[in-house]
Scaffold this motif. Structure first.
Motif, PDB file in Angstrom:
ATOM      1  N   GLY A 193       0.724  -1.271   0.033  1.00  0.00           N
ATOM      2  CA  GLY A 193       0.090   0.012   0.147  1.00  0.00           C
ATOM      3  C   GLY A 193       1.145   1.208  -0.011  1.00  0.00           C
ATOM      4  N   LEU A 194      -0.013   2.449   0.018  1.00  0.00           N
ATOM      5  CA  LEU A 194       0.919   3.860   0.007  1.00  0.00           C
ATOM      6  C   LEU A 194       0.069   4.718   0.611  1.00  0.00           C
ATOM      7  CD1 LEU A 194       2.759   5.387  -1.656  1.00  0.00           C
ATOM      8  CD2 LEU A 194       1.095   5.631  -3.339  1.00  0.00           C
ATOM      9  N   TRP A 195       0.668   5.612   1.327  1.00  0.00           N
ATOM     10  CA  TRP A 195      -0.133   6.701   2.167  1.00  0.00           C
ATOM     11  C   TRP A 195       0.237   7.784   1.319  1.00  0.00           C
ATOM     12  CZ3 TRP A 195       0.762   5.609   8.397  1.00  0.00           C
ATOM     13  CH2 TRP A 195       0.092   4.543   8.553  1.00  0.00           C
ATOM     14  N   VAL A 196      -0.439   8.813   1.092  1.00  0.00           N
ATOM     15  CA  VAL A 196      -0.218  10.199   0.697  1.00  0.00           C
ATOM     16  C   VAL A 196      -0.875  11.274   1.370  1.00  0.00           C
ATOM     17  CG1 VAL A 196       0.067   9.232  -1.633  1.00  0.00           C
ATOM     18  CG2 VAL A 196      -2.182  10.088  -0.996  1.00  0.00           C
ATOM     19  N   GLY A 197      -0.561  12.547   1.479  1.00  0.00           N
ATOM     20  CA  GLY A 197      -1.097  13.462   2.117  1.00  0.00           C
ATOM     21  C   GLY A 197      -0.934  14.873   1.572  1.00  0.00           C
ATOM     22  N   CYS A 198      -1.691  15.922   1.992  1.00  0.00           N
ATOM     23  CA  CYS A 198      -1.319  17.276   1.720  1.00  0.00           C
ATOM     24  C   CYS A 198      -2.094  18.209   2.679  1.00  0.00           C
ATOM     25  CB  CYS A 198      -1.628  17.713   0.097  1.00  0.00           C
ATOM     26  SG  CYS A 198      -3.244  17.540   0.027  1.00  0.00           S
ATOM     27  N   ALA A 199      -1.430  19.026   3.456  1.00  0.00           N
ATOM     28  CA  ALA A 199      -2.201  20.023   4.454  1.00  0.00           C
ATOM     29  C   ALA A 199      -2.713  19.107   5.453  1.00  0.00           C
ATOM     30  CB  ALA A 199      -3.274  20.827   3.687  1.00  0.00           C
ATOM     31  N   GLU A 200      -4.036  19.094   5.720  1.00  0.00           N
ATOM     32  CA  GLU A 200      -4.395  18.202   6.582  1.00  0.00           C
ATOM     33  C   GLU A 200      -5.245  16.769   6.186  1.00  0.00           C
ATOM     34  OE1 GLU A 200      -6.621  19.932   9.837  1.00  0.00           O
ATOM     35  OE2 GLU A 200      -5.333  21.753   9.761  1.00  0.00           O
ATOM     36  N   VAL A 201      -5.056  16.564   4.784  1.00  0.00           N
ATOM     37  CA  VAL A 201      -5.539  15.415   4.214  1.00  0.00           C
ATOM     38  C   VAL A 201      -4.748  14.341   4.032  1.00  0.00           C
ATOM     39  CG1 VAL A 201      -6.883  14.606   2.204  1.00  0.00           C
ATOM     40  CG2 VAL A 201      -7.356  16.994   3.033  1.00  0.00           C
ATOM     41  N   GLU A 202      -4.930  13.301   4.626  1.00  0.00           N
ATOM     42  CA  GLU A 202      -4.314  12.037   4.284  1.00  0.00           C
ATOM     43  C   GLU A 202      -5.376  10.997   3.705  1.00  0.00           C
ATOM     44  OE1 GLU A 202      -1.814   9.861   7.368  1.00  0.00           O
ATOM     45  OE2 GLU A 202      -0.890  11.616   7.832  1.00  0.00           O
ATOM     46  N   ILE A 203      -4.713  10.118   2.661  1.00  0.00           N
ATOM     47  CA  ILE A 203      -5.329   9.086   2.138  1.00  0.00           C
ATOM     48  C   ILE A 203      -4.421   7.950   2.299  1.00  0.00           C
ATOM     49  CG2 ILE A 203      -6.281   8.105  -0.182  1.00  0.00           C
ATOM     50  CD1 ILE A 203      -6.808  10.812  -1.015  1.00  0.00           C
ATOM     51  N   HIS A 204      -5.135   6.738   2.737  1.00  0.00           N
ATOM     52  CA  HIS A 204      -4.064   5.630   2.866  1.00  0.00           C
ATOM     53  C   HIS A 204      -4.585   4.724   1.597  1.00  0.00           C
ATOM     54  CE1 HIS A 204      -3.449   6.352   7.288  1.00  0.00           C
ATOM     55  NE2 HIS A 204      -2.963   7.345   6.681  1.00  0.00           N
ATOM     56  N   LEU A 205      -3.690   4.301   0.882  1.00  0.00           N
ATOM     57  CA  LEU A 205      -3.979   3.428  -0.363  1.00  0.00           C
ATOM     58  C   LEU A 205      -3.722   2.085   0.319  1.00  0.00           C
ATOM     59  CD1 LEU A 205      -2.565   5.777  -2.844  1.00  0.00           C
ATOM     60  CD2 LEU A 205      -5.062   5.343  -2.603  1.00  0.00           C
ATOM     61  N   GLY A 206      -4.831   1.182   0.583  1.00  0.00           N
ATOM     62  CA  GLY A 206      -4.707  -0.200   1.140  1.00  0.00           C
ATOM     63  C   GLY A 206      -4.882  -1.499   0.045  1.00  0.00           C
ATOM     64  N   VAL A 207      -3.832  -2.123  -0.122  1.00  0.00           N
ATOM     65  CA  VAL A 207      -3.944  -3.336  -0.917  1.00  0.00           C
ATOM     66  C   VAL A 207      -5.225  -4.347  -0.520  1.00  0.00           C
ATOM     67  CG1 VAL A 207      -2.859  -5.414  -1.672  1.00  0.00           C
ATOM     68  CG2 VAL A 207      -1.453  -3.095  -1.244  1.00  0.00           C
ATOM     69  N   GLU A 208      -5.755  -4.663  -1.639  1.00  0.00           N
ATOM     70  CA  GLU A 208      -6.817  -5.627  -1.333  1.00  0.00           C
ATOM     71  C   GLU A 208      -6.806  -6.608  -2.404  1.00  0.00           C
ATOM     72  OE1 GLU A 208     -10.977  -4.299   0.303  1.00  0.00           O
ATOM     73  OE2 GLU A 208     -11.195  -4.065  -2.061  1.00  0.00           O
ATOM     74  N   GLU A 209      -6.636  -8.006  -1.856  1.00  0.00           N
ATOM     75  CA  GLU A 209      -6.852  -8.972  -2.768  1.00  0.00           C
ATOM     76  C   GLU A 209      -7.855  -9.164  -3.755  1.00  0.00           C
ATOM     77  OE1 GLU A 209      -4.283 -11.531  -3.128  1.00  0.00           O
ATOM     78  OE2 GLU A 209      -3.157 -10.450  -1.370  1.00  0.00           O
ATOM     79  N   ASP A 210      -9.165  -8.942  -3.545  1.00  0.00           N
ATOM     80  CA  ASP A 210     -10.204  -9.008  -4.209  1.00  0.00           C
ATOM     81  C   ASP A 210     -10.836  -7.550  -4.473  1.00  0.00           C
ATOM     82  OD1 ASP A 210     -12.507 -10.055  -5.816  1.00  0.00           O
ATOM     83  OD2 ASP A 210     -13.623 -10.027  -3.890  1.00  0.00           O
ATOM     84  N   PHE A 211      -9.860  -7.021  -5.166  1.00  0.00           N
ATOM     85  CA  PHE A 211     -10.087  -5.500  -5.275  1.00  0.00           C
ATOM     86  C   PHE A 211     -11.102  -5.124  -6.360  1.00  0.00           C
ATOM     87  CE2 PHE A 211      -9.340  -1.915  -8.074  1.00  0.00           C
ATOM     88  CZ  PHE A 211      -9.628  -0.867  -7.489  1.00  0.00           C
ATOM     89  N   ARG A 212     -12.060  -4.212  -5.903  1.00  0.00           N
ATOM     90  CA  ARG A 212     -13.147  -3.583  -6.758  1.00  0.00           C
ATOM     91  C   ARG A 212     -13.044  -2.063  -6.335  1.00  0.00           C
ATOM     92  NH1 ARG A 212     -17.509  -7.750  -4.654  1.00  0.00           N
ATOM     93  NH2 ARG A 212     -15.788  -7.816  -3.363  1.00  0.00           N
ATOM     94  N   PRO A 213     -13.167  -1.256  -7.313  1.00  0.00           N
ATOM     95  CA  PRO A 213     -13.018   0.244  -7.230  1.00  0.00           C
ATOM     96  C   PRO A 213     -14.463   0.670  -6.389  1.00  0.00           C
ATOM     97  CG  PRO A 213     -13.358  -0.173  -9.452  1.00  0.00           C
ATOM     98  CD  PRO A 213     -13.066  -1.783  -8.832  1.00  0.00           C
ATOM     99  N   ALA A 214     -13.971   1.692  -5.772  1.00  0.00           N
ATOM    100  CA  ALA A 214     -15.309   2.504  -5.154  1.00  0.00           C
ATOM    101  C   ALA A 214     -15.742   3.361  -6.208  1.00  0.00           C
ATOM    102  CB  ALA A 214     -15.014   3.244  -3.873  1.00  0.00           C
ATOM    103  N   ARG A 215     -16.757   3.240  -6.763  1.00  0.00           N
ATOM    104  CA  ARG A 215     -17.499   4.164  -8.062  1.00  0.00           C
ATOM    105  C   ARG A 215     -18.130   5.151  -7.454  1.00  0.00           C
ATOM    106  NH1 ARG A 215     -14.710   3.974 -12.303  1.00  0.00           N
ATOM    107  NH2 ARG A 215     -16.545   4.325 -13.664  1.00  0.00           N
TER     108      ARG A 215
END
Length: 117
Positions: free
Chosen positions: A42-64
């Protein structure tokens, strides 16, 4: 209370592609993960006070539909930056008091960016 981060799922082995989108295109910075969590991928990214954690999921389906709403200082400049990178920007005028648009990340997860008017 306040929001600490938002978790978004990504496929296994997708960290480099996510870096290109979230860091290179969106301009976020990579946030170091604690070693025990880094071992999971996975990967964590951020800017200012916003953080997004990109977590690995074996059975990945995008959040549409589900998505983070990220307030920015210059929504038009960000839209231009994304369009220049070849990312489709979908403007939405249905939220009074805000200019906003939606995009999909490199794996089809929905993101909203908005600015108060």
């Amino acid at each position: 209370m306040r929001l600490h981060h938002v978790q978004i799922a990504i496929p296994v082995g997708a960290e480099d592609e996510c870096r290109r989108f979230y860091v290179d295109v969106l301009g976020m910075r990579e946030v170091a993960k604690p070693p025990v969590l880094a071992a999971r991928g996975g990967l964590w990214v951020g800017c200012a006070e916003v953080e997004i954690h990109l977590g690995v999921e074996e059975d990945f389906r995008p959040a549409r539909k589900a998505h983070p709403g990220i307030q920015v200082e210059d929504v038009d400049a960000l839209a231009e930056r994304l369009s220049t990178a070849g990312i489709a920007v979908a403007w939405d005028e249905n939220l009074p008091g805000y200019r906003r648009f939606h995009v999909f990340d490199c794996f089809g997860n929905r993101l909203e960016f908005l600015q108060p008017v």
